[in-house]
Design an enzyme around this catalytic site. Structure first.
Site, mmCIF file in Angstrom:
data_model
loop_
_atom_site.group_PDB
_atom_site.id
_atom_site.type_symbol
_atom_site.label_atom_id
_atom_site.label_comp_id
_atom_site.label_asym_id
_atom_site.label_seq_id
_atom_site.Cartn_x
_atom_site.Cartn_y
_atom_site.Cartn_z
ATOM 1 N N ASP A 60 -20.000 22.428 5.081
ATOM 2 C CA ASP A 60 -21.223 22.675 5.614
ATOM 3 C C ASP A 60 -20.811 21.824 6.969
ATOM 4 O O ASP A 60 -20.342 20.376 7.324
ATOM 5 C CB ASP A 60 -22.131 21.361 5.129
ATOM 6 C CG ASP A 60 -22.740 22.009 3.227
ATOM 7 O OD1 ASP A 60 -22.056 22.790 2.835
ATOM 8 O OD2 ASP A 60 -23.784 21.607 3.522
ATOM 9 N N LYS A 70 -28.169 26.399 7.417
ATOM 10 C CA LYS A 70 -28.945 24.964 6.648
ATOM 11 C C LYS A 70 -29.492 23.879 7.576
ATOM 12 O O LYS A 70 -29.438 23.839 9.177
ATOM 13 C CB LYS A 70 -27.263 24.080 5.828
ATOM 14 C CG LYS A 70 -28.015 22.393 5.480
ATOM 15 C CD LYS A 70 -26.657 21.797 5.969
ATOM 16 C CE LYS A 70 -26.962 20.093 4.982
ATOM 17 N NZ LYS A 70 -26.058 19.602 4.255
ATOM 18 N N LYS A 76 -29.396 27.144 3.215
ATOM 19 C CA LYS A 76 -29.825 25.611 2.005
ATOM 20 C C LYS A 76 -30.553 24.784 3.262
ATOM 21 O O LYS A 76 -30.147 24.544 3.660
ATOM 22 C CB LYS A 76 -28.576 25.173 3.058
ATOM 23 C CG LYS A 76 -28.356 23.812 1.839
ATOM 24 C CD LYS A 76 -27.002 22.567 1.280
ATOM 25 C CE LYS A 76 -27.089 21.282 1.411
ATOM 26 N NZ LYS A 76 -25.548 21.365 1.279
#
Length: 210
Positions: A89, A150, A175
């Site tokens: 991430d 995300k 996400k």
């Protein structure tokens, strides 16, 4: 969606500055018991991979502000892969995005994507962006070959919102992360188009699901 499917969509997360290896082990124990993934600090990846090899393990790159040198981000990604991470991430450089330096933003993401074979989720810190900037972030992330967008790190004011998930999901799987604490919160994000949920309260979310 049943409880097992919901759990499998959750990245149970511990990323605070005071996180200890004991905190990580507790998150891994929860993830293993409930069928969740885990997202942990990079300094603990090697220990975590050995402790709970059955848990899908994400870690962060350029966290939390995204303004690491691109070479440092690439090195961090490579180290995470070597240590046993399954997913990355990474934080987008919001300052460069806001300054219109789109080539630099794209190249930064491309470098991390190319550094390992691992899936890459790009954290755009949506609460800090205008809608136009969110669209730019989505397009640049897609062009750079990343796998997910995300919504947030959890360290800026504001977290995941349904409108942001809907917007970002025009480009890539999303996400949703930041401020999600109940099953209803998580289901709202999934209904809006998210495919993963990032939350420090993964156990509470799963247990809250009817």
């Amino acid at each position: 969606m049943n409880r097992e499917d919901l759990a499998a969509a959750i990245d149970h997360t511990v990323l605070g500055p005071e996180t200890t290896v004991g905190d990580v082990e507790r998150v891994l124990d929860d993830a293993s018991e409930y069928g969740m993934n885990a997202c942990i600090p990079p300094c603990y990846v090697e220990e975590a991979a050995a402790y709970a090899p059955e848990v899908t393990l994400a870690t962060v790159v350029g966290f939390p502000h995204g303004q690491h040198h691109p070479a440092a981000k690439r090195a961090e990604a490579e180290q995470a892969w070597d240590d046993g991470a399954d997913e990355l991430d990474m934080v987008l450089n919001v300052g460069r995005l806001k300054n219109g330096e789109h080539d630099a933003v794209r190249a930064d993401i491309e470098g991390v994507v190319a550094a390992t074979p691992l899936p890459v989720k790009v954290i755009v810190e949506a609460a800090l962006l205008t809608d136009a900037e969110k669209h730019a972030a989505g397009k640049l992330t897609e062009e750079a070959g990343a796998d997910y967008l995300k919504t947030s790190t959890g360290f800026a004011d504001g977290g995941a919102t349904v409108p942001d998930v809907e917007l970002l999901s025009e480009y890539l799987p999303v996400k949703a992360s930041g401020g999600i604490g109940t099953a209803d919160d998580a289901l709202a994000m999934l209904d809006a188009g998210a495919t993963r949920i990032g939350a420090s309260s993964g156990v509470e979310i799963v247990e809250d699901y009817d």
